[in-house]
Design a protein around this motif. Structure first.
Motif, PDB file in Angstrom:
ATOM      1  N   GLU A  46       0.819  -1.195   0.000  1.00  0.00           N
ATOM      2  CA  GLU A  46       0.000   0.000   0.000  1.00  0.00           C
ATOM      3  C   GLU A  46       0.863   1.259   0.000  1.00  0.00           C
ATOM      4  N   PHE A  47       0.274   2.319  -0.496  1.00  0.00           N
ATOM      5  CA  PHE A  47       0.932   3.612  -0.554  1.00  0.00           C
ATOM      6  C   PHE A  47       1.064   4.199   0.843  1.00  0.00           C
ATOM      7  N   VAL A  48       2.206   4.852   1.111  1.00  0.00           N
ATOM      8  CA  VAL A  48       2.435   5.520   2.395  1.00  0.00           C
ATOM      9  C   VAL A  48       2.594   7.028   2.199  1.00  0.00           C
ATOM     10  N   ALA A  49       3.572   7.421   1.374  1.00  0.00           N
ATOM     11  CA  ALA A  49       3.854   8.845   1.202  1.00  0.00           C
ATOM     12  C   ALA A  49       4.570   9.064  -0.119  1.00  0.00           C
ATOM     13  N   ALA A  50       4.425  10.254  -0.684  1.00  0.00           N
ATOM     14  CA  ALA A  50       5.086  10.585  -1.939  1.00  0.00           C
ATOM     15  C   ALA A  50       5.513  12.037  -1.933  1.00  0.00           C
ATOM     16  N   SER A  54      10.138  18.260  -7.548  1.00  0.00           N
ATOM     17  CA  SER A  54      10.502  19.607  -7.111  1.00  0.00           C
ATOM     18  C   SER A  54      10.688  19.658  -5.596  1.00  0.00           C
ATOM     19  N   GLY A  55      10.125  18.677  -4.893  1.00  0.00           N
ATOM     20  CA  GLY A  55      10.164  18.677  -3.435  1.00  0.00           C
ATOM     21  C   GLY A  55       9.102  19.546  -2.806  1.00  0.00           C
ATOM     22  N   ALA A  56       8.344  20.264  -3.643  1.00  0.00           N
ATOM     23  CA  ALA A  56       7.388  21.233  -3.106  1.00  0.00           C
ATOM     24  C   ALA A  56       6.056  20.593  -2.740  1.00  0.00           C
ATOM     25  N   ASN A  57       5.785  19.427  -3.293  1.00  0.00           N
ATOM     26  CA  ASN A  57       4.487  18.793  -3.080  1.00  0.00           C
ATOM     27  C   ASN A  57       4.642  17.423  -2.432  1.00  0.00           C
ATOM     28  N   THR A  58       3.863  17.162  -1.393  1.00  0.00           N
ATOM     29  CA  THR A  58       3.875  15.871  -0.732  1.00  0.00           C
ATOM     30  C   THR A  58       2.449  15.369  -0.575  1.00  0.00           C
ATOM     31  N   TYR A  59       2.344  14.060  -0.417  1.00  0.00           N
ATOM     32  CA  TYR A  59       1.021  13.448  -0.254  1.00  0.00           C
ATOM     33  C   TYR A  59       1.166  12.250   0.668  1.00  0.00           C
ATOM     34  N   TYR A  60       0.190  12.060   1.557  1.00  0.00           N
ATOM     35  CA  TYR A  60       0.268  10.995   2.546  1.00  0.00           C
ATOM     36  C   TYR A  60      -0.992  10.158   2.578  1.00  0.00           C
ATOM     37  N   ALA A  61      -0.843   8.907   2.890  1.00  0.00           N
ATOM     38  CA  ALA A  61      -1.997   8.067   3.175  1.00  0.00           C
ATOM     39  C   ALA A  61      -2.653   8.582   4.453  1.00  0.00           C
ATOM     40  N   ASP A  62      -3.961   8.461   4.539  1.00  0.00           N
ATOM     41  CA  ASP A  62      -4.677   8.951   5.718  1.00  0.00           C
ATOM     42  C   ASP A  62      -4.158   8.307   7.002  1.00  0.00           C
ATOM     43  N   SER A  63      -3.742   7.057   6.898  1.00  0.00           N
ATOM     44  CA  SER A  63      -3.320   6.313   8.084  1.00  0.00           C
ATOM     45  C   SER A  63      -2.030   6.839   8.703  1.00  0.00           C
ATOM     46  N   VAL A  64      -1.253   7.616   7.943  1.00  0.00           N
ATOM     47  CA  VAL A  64       0.032   8.102   8.469  1.00  0.00           C
ATOM     48  C   VAL A  64       0.094   9.625   8.539  1.00  0.00           C
ATOM     49  N   LYS A  65      -0.927  10.281   8.038  1.00  0.00           N
ATOM     50  CA  LYS A  65      -0.928  11.743   7.993  1.00  0.00           C
ATOM     51  C   LYS A  65      -0.790  12.316   9.394  1.00  0.00           C
ATOM     52  N   ASN A 105       5.568  19.190  -9.985  1.00  0.00           N
ATOM     53  CA  ASN A 105       4.870  19.271  -8.712  1.00  0.00           C
ATOM     54  C   ASN A 105       3.964  18.076  -8.428  1.00  0.00           C
ATOM     55  N   TYR A 106       4.132  17.004  -9.192  1.00  0.00           N
ATOM     56  CA  TYR A 106       3.247  15.857  -9.041  1.00  0.00           C
ATOM     57  C   TYR A 106       3.832  14.814  -8.103  1.00  0.00           C
ATOM     58  N   ALA A 107       3.065  14.457  -7.079  1.00  0.00           N
ATOM     59  CA  ALA A 107       3.477  13.429  -6.124  1.00  0.00           C
ATOM     60  C   ALA A 107       2.665  12.168  -6.416  1.00  0.00           C
ATOM     61  N   ALA A 108       3.301  11.202  -7.064  1.00  0.00           N
ATOM     62  CA  ALA A 108       2.611   9.988  -7.509  1.00  0.00           C
ATOM     63  C   ALA A 108       2.220   9.102  -6.334  1.00  0.00           C
ATOM     64  N   THR A 109       1.013   8.543  -6.391  1.00  0.00           N
ATOM     65  CA  THR A 109       0.514   7.727  -5.287  1.00  0.00           C
ATOM     66  C   THR A 109       0.217   6.279  -5.676  1.00  0.00           C
ATOM     67  N   ARG A 110       0.327   5.947  -6.948  1.00  0.00           N
ATOM     68  CA  ARG A 110      -0.030   4.607  -7.407  1.00  0.00           C
ATOM     69  C   ARG A 110       1.192   3.820  -7.853  1.00  0.00           C
ATOM     70  N   GLU A 111       1.187   2.537  -7.576  1.00  0.00           N
ATOM     71  CA  GLU A 111       2.360   1.708  -7.854  1.00  0.00           C
ATOM     72  C   GLU A 111       2.787   1.764  -9.316  1.00  0.00           C
ATOM     73  N   TYR A 112       1.825   1.771 -10.236  1.00  0.00           N
ATOM     74  CA  TYR A 112       2.178   1.712 -11.653  1.00  0.00           C
ATOM     75  C   TYR A 112       2.878   2.982 -12.134  1.00  0.00           C
ATOM     76  N   GLU A 113       2.849   4.011 -11.325  1.00  0.00           N
ATOM     77  CA  GLU A 113       3.518   5.260 -11.688  1.00  0.00           C
ATOM     78  C   GLU A 113       5.008   5.228 -11.341  1.00  0.00           C
ATOM     79  N   TYR A 114       5.452   4.153 -10.711  1.00  0.00           N
ATOM     80  CA  TYR A 114       6.840   4.052 -10.292  1.00  0.00           C
ATOM     81  C   TYR A 114       7.610   3.047 -11.143  1.00  0.00           C
ATOM     82  N   ASP A 115       8.824   3.448 -11.521  1.00  0.00           N
ATOM     83  CA  ASP A 115       9.652   2.642 -12.417  1.00  0.00           C
ATOM     84  C   ASP A 115      10.677   1.796 -11.675  1.00  0.00           C
TER      85      ASP A 115
END
Length: 127
Positions: A46-50, A54-65, A105-115
């Motif tokens: 599962e996703f945790v954080a991204a 640029s470092g300017a944008n972050t995103y978190y799973a609700d469970s760890v926010k 500025n995009y913080a990817a949250t889905r597995e398929y977006e990662y190489d």
């Protein structure tokens, strides 16, 4: 050869803190979003954080926010995850990932977006 190597995992009591690090090598990750995922025993990853490249944008799973903080040092190709107020349900193998992004500025949250993916580091939180 691209490599992502996680470190910093371990055993900690509930309420404690750990800091995970990910060292990236083999290319420049300046145009790559980076993130952390985790997989607990018997569960899907599962996703945790991204964080955006640029470092300017972050995103978190609700469970760890509010408890976890993701950060990166682009010049060093490193990614960190500061984990505070840990709970037993945070127990999992934590994976570092990097994914190319056209958008700074995009913080990817889905597995398929990662190489690229690391091998993972175990985090165990005892109650």
């Amino acid at each position: 050869q691209v490599q992502l190597v996680e470190s910093g995992g371990g055993l900690v009591q509930a309420g404690g803190s750990l800091r995970l690090s990910c060292a990236a090598s083999g290319r420049t990750f300046s145009s790559y979003a980076m993130g952390w995922f985790r997989q607990a025993p018997g569960k899907e990853r599962e996703f945790v954080a991204a964080i955006s490249w640029s470092g300017a944008n972050t995103y978190y799973a609700d469970s760890v926010k509010g408890r976890f903080t993701i950060s990166r040092v682009a010049a060093k190709n490193t990614l960190d995850l500061q984990m505070n107020s840990l709970k037993p349900e945070d127990t999992a193998v934590y994976y570092c990932a990097a994914g190319y992004s056209r958008y700074y500025n995009y913080a990817a949250t889905r597995e398929y977006e990662y190489d690229y993916w690391g091998q993972g580091t175990q985090v165990t939180v005892s109650s």
